[in-house]
Design a protein around this motif. Sequence first.
Motif, PDB file in Angstrom:
ATOM      1  N   ALA A  25       0.824  -1.211   0.000  1.00  0.00           N
ATOM      2  CA  ALA A  25       0.000   0.000   0.000  1.00  0.00           C
ATOM      3  C   ALA A  25       0.857   1.259   0.000  1.00  0.00           C
ATOM      4  O   ALA A  25       0.552   2.241  -0.686  1.00  0.00           O
ATOM      5  N   ARG A  82      -7.045   3.132  -0.809  1.00  0.00           N
ATOM      6  CA  ARG A  82      -5.626   2.971  -0.445  1.00  0.00           C
ATOM      7  C   ARG A  82      -5.341   3.442   0.982  1.00  0.00           C
ATOM      8  O   ARG A  82      -4.767   2.713   1.792  1.00  0.00           O
ATOM      9  N   TYR A 103       1.242   6.682  -6.723  1.00  0.00           N
ATOM     10  CA  TYR A 103       0.105   7.591  -6.854  1.00  0.00           C
ATOM     11  C   TYR A 103       0.568   9.040  -6.843  1.00  0.00           C
ATOM     12  O   TYR A 103       0.089   9.870  -7.635  1.00  0.00           O
ATOM     13  N   THR A 123      -6.892   3.112  -7.209  1.00  0.00           N
ATOM     14  CA  THR A 123      -6.536   2.958  -5.799  1.00  0.00           C
ATOM     15  C   THR A 123      -7.059   4.079  -4.905  1.00  0.00           C
ATOM     16  O   THR A 123      -7.096   3.908  -3.686  1.00  0.00           O
ATOM     17  N   LEU A 176       2.259   1.686  -3.474  1.00  0.00           N
ATOM     18  CA  LEU A 176       1.232   2.237  -4.353  1.00  0.00           C
ATOM     19  C   LEU A 176       1.044   3.730  -4.109  1.00  0.00           C
ATOM     20  O   LEU A 176       0.794   4.492  -5.053  1.00  0.00           O
TER      21      LEU A 176
END
Length: 405
Positions: free
Chosen positions: A22, A62, A29, A58, A25
């Motif tokens: 996470a 997220r 992002y 996401t 990610l």
Amino acid sequence: MPPSTSQDLARRHDLDWIRVGAFFLLILYHVGMFYVPWEWHVKSPHPIPALEPVMMLTSPWRLTLLFLVSGAATRFMADKVSVGKLARGRMARLLPPLLLAMIVIVPPQSYYQVAEYVAAHPQAPFGVDPWPVFWGKYMTSSGRWCGEDGDCLITPTWNHMWFVAYLLVYTLVLALLLAIIPRLGDKLQAACERMLAGPWLLVAPIAFLALARAVLLPLFDITHALVDDWYNHAISFAAFLLGFGLAKSSVLRDRLIALRWPALTLAIVAYAMFATYAWIYRQGEPAEALHLAMRGVYAVDQWCAIAAILGIGARHLNRGGPVLRYLTVGVFPFYIVHQTVTVVLAHHLAKLGLPQGLEALILVAGTFGACFVTYEIVRRVPGVRALFGLRAQPAAEASRPPAFA
């Protein structure tokens, strides 16, 4: 898969992997935020509207997932120490990095945000001060960096470190609850197991998220300012408590495993619906009924994606190892520095006129590379470790290179 037992949950490697994934990610992002047309600290001169649906893959779940995993980690810690030691430990782990970020790491983000605004608005009533002058104004809230719409840049600020500030506050609130309610973890676990049986494991959280989005979001926009962020608190603190309740539950783990594929299917369908809706109405206003319905669809995507990730992780990511041990510790320093690296690097890369694909590749590689280098440096310096949320470690062990074999 054989029925799980409480002994199986002495260490949740699956949650460690999910936490690392996470955070990674999140780094990707924030790189994407440079290119997508949405407002951010610095922006590419060549925005990519088609990136919006990718970013929405996401964005609904997220950070909610991160709060849930953080609540689970807090459960393991709370069951080992007293309430006072839990509160002091979290203060020692989270407060120094938060202060370091607000004083040292985040100010360059504000500096380049001002620089890009001045470049785009030559008639702005302020300029770009030399760094020492800018930092002084940043720390004393005297910059008066206000846009044409009257919104001013608030400093000092925590920007992406809002997550750490919220996590600290949530942990202290939880510590107070633990002091008032004996065996809160066991009681919360039992309540979750009772309430989230069968289809209610999907239905109940979706209903809560949809209701909060329909009722609270119109009243309280997401601000990350702590004191007025009530919709965000309702979602994030609820996720934190849910993680605290399910962390040691073999019953809920097995239910999530059983529902992982239906949850994934629902998440994909809901994502496709919401992303299509957002794309069609990105420059227009939908009918109120459709707008309200899409809040429910967003909630389906938000929870079903989380449930699918938890179920898939519990089934397939239940092994540890040296790589996970390295990343579990390193991911917090990664998080602390990553956005500043992305902002500074993106601002300067944009001036080179590189092909956008190459520029993005350099930006991703540069951000991750700087995160690894930072971690390798700070983990070796005893006085600096605490500033990056790392526990004390023997000098010989800290200076040892990572062993991934």
